[in-house]
Design an enzyme around this catalytic site. Structure first.
Site, PDB file in Angstrom:
ATOM      1  N   GLU A  35     -10.131  -0.756 -16.975  1.00 39.00           N
ATOM      2  CA  GLU A  35      -9.521   0.441 -15.951  1.00 39.00           C
ATOM      3  C   GLU A  35      -7.744  -0.901 -16.476  1.00 39.00           C
ATOM      4  OE1 GLU A  35      -9.221  -0.465 -12.637  1.00 39.00           O
ATOM      5  OE2 GLU A  35      -6.890  -0.083 -12.941  1.00 39.00           O
ATOM      6  N   GLN A  36      -6.910   0.943 -15.990  1.00 44.35           N
ATOM      7  CA  GLN A  36      -5.630   1.300 -16.306  1.00 44.35           C
ATOM      8  C   GLN A  36      -5.218  -0.134 -16.009  1.00 44.35           C
ATOM      9  OE1 GLN A  36      -4.522   4.476 -14.367  1.00 44.35           O
ATOM     10  NE2 GLN A  36      -4.291   3.708 -12.292  1.00 44.35           N
ATOM     11  N   TYR A 214      -5.771  -7.376  12.700  1.00 45.32           N
ATOM     12  CA  TYR A 214      -6.953  -7.457  13.047  1.00 45.32           C
ATOM     13  C   TYR A 214      -6.309  -8.534  11.744  1.00 45.32           C
ATOM     14  CZ  TYR A 214      -8.930  -4.474   9.618  1.00 45.32           C
ATOM     15  OH  TYR A 214      -8.530  -3.803   7.853  1.00 45.32           O
TER      16      TYR A 214
HETATM   17  C1  LIG Z   1      -4.755   2.426   4.680  1.00 42.43           C
HETATM   18  C2  LIG Z   1      -6.119   2.688   4.438  1.00 42.43           C
HETATM   19  C3  LIG Z   1      -6.695   2.046   4.525  1.00 42.43           C
HETATM   20  C4  LIG Z   1      -8.051   1.985   4.421  1.00 42.43           C
HETATM   21  N1  LIG Z   1      -9.087   1.322   4.828  1.00 42.43           N
HETATM   22  C5  LIG Z   1     -10.059   1.086   4.497  1.00 42.43           C
HETATM   23  C6  LIG Z   1     -11.287   0.201   5.069  1.00 42.43           C
HETATM   24  O1  LIG Z   1     -10.665  -0.902   6.428  1.00 42.43           O
HETATM   25  N2  LIG Z   1     -12.535   0.571   4.969  1.00 42.43           N
HETATM   26  C7  LIG Z   1     -13.325   1.190   4.208  1.00 42.43           C
HETATM   27  O2  LIG Z   1     -14.700   1.168   3.365  1.00 42.43           O
HETATM   28  N3  LIG Z   1     -12.333   2.256   3.605  1.00 42.43           N
HETATM   29  C8  LIG Z   1     -10.735   1.891   3.659  1.00 42.43           C
HETATM   30  N4  LIG Z   1      -9.998   2.676   2.707  1.00 42.43           N
HETATM   31  C9  LIG Z   1     -10.596   3.287   1.312  1.00 42.43           C
HETATM   32  C10 LIG Z   1     -11.178   2.972   0.621  1.00 42.43           C
HETATM   33  O3  LIG Z   1      -9.601   2.295   0.207  1.00 42.43           O
HETATM   34  C11 LIG Z   1     -11.165   4.153  -0.942  1.00 42.43           C
HETATM   35  O4  LIG Z   1     -11.808   4.498   0.037  1.00 42.43           O
HETATM   36  C12 LIG Z   1     -12.013   3.102  -2.491  1.00 42.43           C
HETATM   37  O5  LIG Z   1     -11.189   2.017  -1.911  1.00 42.43           O
HETATM   38  C13 LIG Z   1     -12.145   3.659  -2.813  1.00 42.43           C
HETATM   39  O6  LIG Z   1     -12.773   2.977  -4.448  1.00 42.43           O
HETATM   40  P1  LIG Z   1     -12.873   3.874  -5.704  1.00 42.43           P
HETATM   41  O7  LIG Z   1     -13.307   2.778  -6.376  1.00 42.43           O
HETATM   42  O8  LIG Z   1     -13.559   5.379  -5.325  1.00 42.43           O
HETATM   43  O9  LIG Z   1     -11.492   4.066  -6.011  1.00 42.43           O
HETATM   44  P2  LIG Z   1     -10.541   2.778  -6.012  1.00 42.43           P
HETATM   45  O10 LIG Z   1     -10.499   1.385  -4.779  1.00 42.43           O
HETATM   46  O11 LIG Z   1      -8.696   3.084  -5.427  1.00 42.43           O
HETATM   47  O12 LIG Z   1     -10.042   1.959  -7.619  1.00 42.43           O
HETATM   48  C14 LIG Z   1     -10.233   3.202  -8.431  1.00 42.43           C
HETATM   49  C15 LIG Z   1      -9.869   2.267  -9.584  1.00 42.43           C
HETATM   50  O13 LIG Z   1      -9.625   3.276 -10.729  1.00 42.43           O
HETATM   51  C16 LIG Z   1      -8.658   2.927 -11.714  1.00 42.43           C
HETATM   52  N5  LIG Z   1      -8.031   4.414 -12.488  1.00 42.43           N
HETATM   53  C17 LIG Z   1      -7.741   5.183 -11.497  1.00 42.43           C
HETATM   54  N6  LIG Z   1      -7.175   5.849 -12.615  1.00 42.43           N
HETATM   55  C18 LIG Z   1      -7.607   5.754 -13.599  1.00 42.43           C
HETATM   56  C19 LIG Z   1      -7.313   5.993 -14.938  1.00 42.43           C
HETATM   57  N7  LIG Z   1      -7.033   6.950 -15.771  1.00 42.43           N
HETATM   58  N8  LIG Z   1      -8.309   5.133 -16.558  1.00 42.43           N
HETATM   59  C20 LIG Z   1      -8.487   3.819 -16.069  1.00 42.43           C
HETATM   60  N9  LIG Z   1      -8.825   3.964 -14.623  1.00 42.43           N
HETATM   61  C21 LIG Z   1      -7.959   4.481 -14.046  1.00 42.43           C
HETATM   62  C22 LIG Z   1      -7.601   2.482 -10.477  1.00 42.43           C
HETATM   63  O14 LIG Z   1      -6.070   1.535 -11.295  1.00 42.43           O
HETATM   64  C23 LIG Z   1      -8.309   1.445 -10.084  1.00 42.43           C
HETATM   65  O15 LIG Z   1      -8.786   0.016 -10.246  1.00 42.43           O
HETATM   66  C24 LIG Z   1      -8.322   2.835   3.571  1.00 42.43           C
HETATM   67  C25 LIG Z   1      -7.503   3.609   2.748  1.00 42.43           C
HETATM   68  C26 LIG Z   1      -6.647   3.678   2.871  1.00 42.43           C
HETATM   69  C27 LIG Z   1      -5.619   4.153   2.292  1.00 42.43           C
END
Ligand SMILES: Cc1cc2nc3c(=O)[nH]c(=O)nc-3n(C[C@H](O)[C@H](O)[C@H](O)COP(=O)(O)OP(=O)(O)OC[C@H]3O[C@@H](n4cnc5c(N)ncnc54)[C@H](O)[C@@H]3O)c2cc1C
Length: 368
Positions: A35-36, A214
């Site tokens: 994790e970054q 909410y």
């Molecule tokens: C305003 C808003 C509201 C939302 N509400 C909802 C909701 O109510 N319900 C829902 O299901 N979804 C919701 N979402 C969507 C949800 O937040 C994302 O789809 C979800 O976080 C995706 O998960 P992920 O693990 O793919 O990415 P992320 O949770 O973004 O995790 C990515 C991780 O990778 C790390 N990373 C990035 N680049 C690197 C690198 N080069 N090297 C090492 N680590 C790295 C980051 O620091 C982060 O910890 C919402 C999004 C937004 C913008």
């Protein structure tokens, strides 16, 4: 001779990365998450945990913890921005829980993240490891990090979110379509409302903008809101970018007093440009795959981005169960083939869930 267990590197300890680490550990796989961030922060955001995500989280043993820390709303209420007239009220509760097989919970994003992190031992997570390079080697992959360290693994899962470095390395830059809309969002202690009562979970429909409000705690002690409104010039897509509370309040002037009081009490706010991206044509290259926002990012209008990443984790672990090094590429292809249609459908539905369509559905009583 016993085969050595598969070693798997997961890039990104977000919703999808941690859910994947937890799912793979349950089937006896050795995982390391890179994790970054130097530490996990409790970002001021709420998250709707749909029944589909809850079914996976329950399998990871998180059902009781999430019920104890999240809010269980009576309904998803839709009201007119000015008059407060109820347009449509979708009732949750036991009946809905029985029908869909799991509760629909409203949580603080940080609480869901902490719950997922609790399923992965600290020694399996390497913080302050920002991936900058990924090379194929004779026996797997070599990862390089901005801190100068390197690591090797048999297989790599890019769960590094919407700005994915793994995606960039595999496929280059993908086009970004700014929707011209932004979201303000924050969480804050409900005590700041000074006794003002608010609904459990309400979407307030304006003419070209909306706000969803909410609670995120079972005792109603913390409140969350997220908006959507036009602001084409703002183009920062980041969890940490700040907004100006006065501008936010100005943008919702004339809304029902319940809304204006929630915005007036808010001490601080984040701002996020809402971006839409097309589905990637492929997610998998040999022993490297992507999941979550890295391969199927979506607008937030179905509240399903994290839920899709969490579903990915469950399906990927099923595809990898019992697989050795030679079987990884096939397992990753099976994963992509299994998930593509569903995630693309949710991405498309989220894209077309625009204000105009939403208001029509709301009028017809079809709004989710
Ligand atoms: C305003 C808003 C509201 C939302 N509400 C909802 C909701 O109510 N319900 C829902 O299901 N979804 C919701 N979402 C969507 C949800 O937040 C994302 O789809 C979800 O976080 C995706 O998960 P992920 O693990 O793919 O990415 P992320 O949770 O973004 O995790 C990515 C991780 O990778 C790390 N990373 C990035 N680049 C690197 C690198 N080069 N090297 C090492 N680590 C790295 C980051 O620091 C982060 O910890 C919402 C999004 C937004 C913008």
């Amino acid at each position: 001779m016993m085969a050595r267990p598969l070693s798997i590197a997961i890039v990104g300890a977000g919703m999808g990365g941690l859910a994947t680490a937890a799912s793979l550990r349950r089937i006896g796989m050795e995982v390391r998450v890179y994790e970054q961030a130097a530490q996990f922060a409790r970002i001021g955001a709420g998250i709707q945990i749909g029944c589909n995500a809850m079914k996976v989280l329950r399998e990871l043993g998180l059902g009781p913890r999430l019920r104890a820390n999240s809010f269980y709303p009576r309904s998803w209420n839709n009201r007119d921005w000015r008059t407060g007239e109820v347009k449509f009220d979708m009732i949750f509760g036991e009946h809905a829980e029985k029908k869909f097989g799991a509760p629909y919970l409203l949580a603080h994003r940080g609480d869901l993240h902490a719950a997922l992190a609790s399923t992965v031992p600290d020694e399996s997570i390497r913080l302050d490891h920002k991936l900058v390079g990924l090379d194929e080697t004779a026996d797997g992959a070599r990862l390089s990090f901005a801190n100068g360290e390197t690591a090797t693994a048999d297989a790599v899962i890019g769960a590094d979110g919407v700005h994915s470095q793994v995606r960039q390395i595999l496929y280059g830059a993908s086009p970004v379509n700014f929707t011209g809309r932004i979201a303000y969002r924050t969480t804050y202690p409900a005590a700041l409302l000074d006794g003002q009562k608010i609904g459990d979970c309400t979407k307030w429909w304006g003419e070209d903008r909306h706000v969803v409000i909410y609670y995120v705690k079972p005792d109603r002690s913390e409140v969350y809101f997220v908006t959507s409104q036009p602001e084409p010039a703002f183009r920062i897509e980041s969890w940490s970018a700040k907004g100006d509370v006065r501008e936010l309040r100005g943008a919702f002037e004339g809304f029902h007093p319940e809304v204006t009081k929630v915005l007036a009490a808010c001490p601080d706010v984040h701002k996020w440009a809402i971006v839409d991206r097309d589905a990637l044509p492929r997610w998998t290259e040999r022993n490297v795959t992507l999941l979550g926002d890295a391969c199927h990012p979506m607008t937030p209008y179905m509240a399903q981005g994290a839920a899709m990443a969490i579903e990915d984790a469950a399906v990927l672990s099923r595809c990898l169960e019992g697989v050795d090094r030679d079987g990884v590429a096939n397992a990753f292809r099976r994963f992509e083939a299994t998930r593509r249609a569903r995630t693309t459908r949710v991405q498309d539905t989220s894209r077309t869930n625009t204000m105009a369509q939403g208001q029509d559905r709301c009028r017809l009583g079809l709004w989710l």
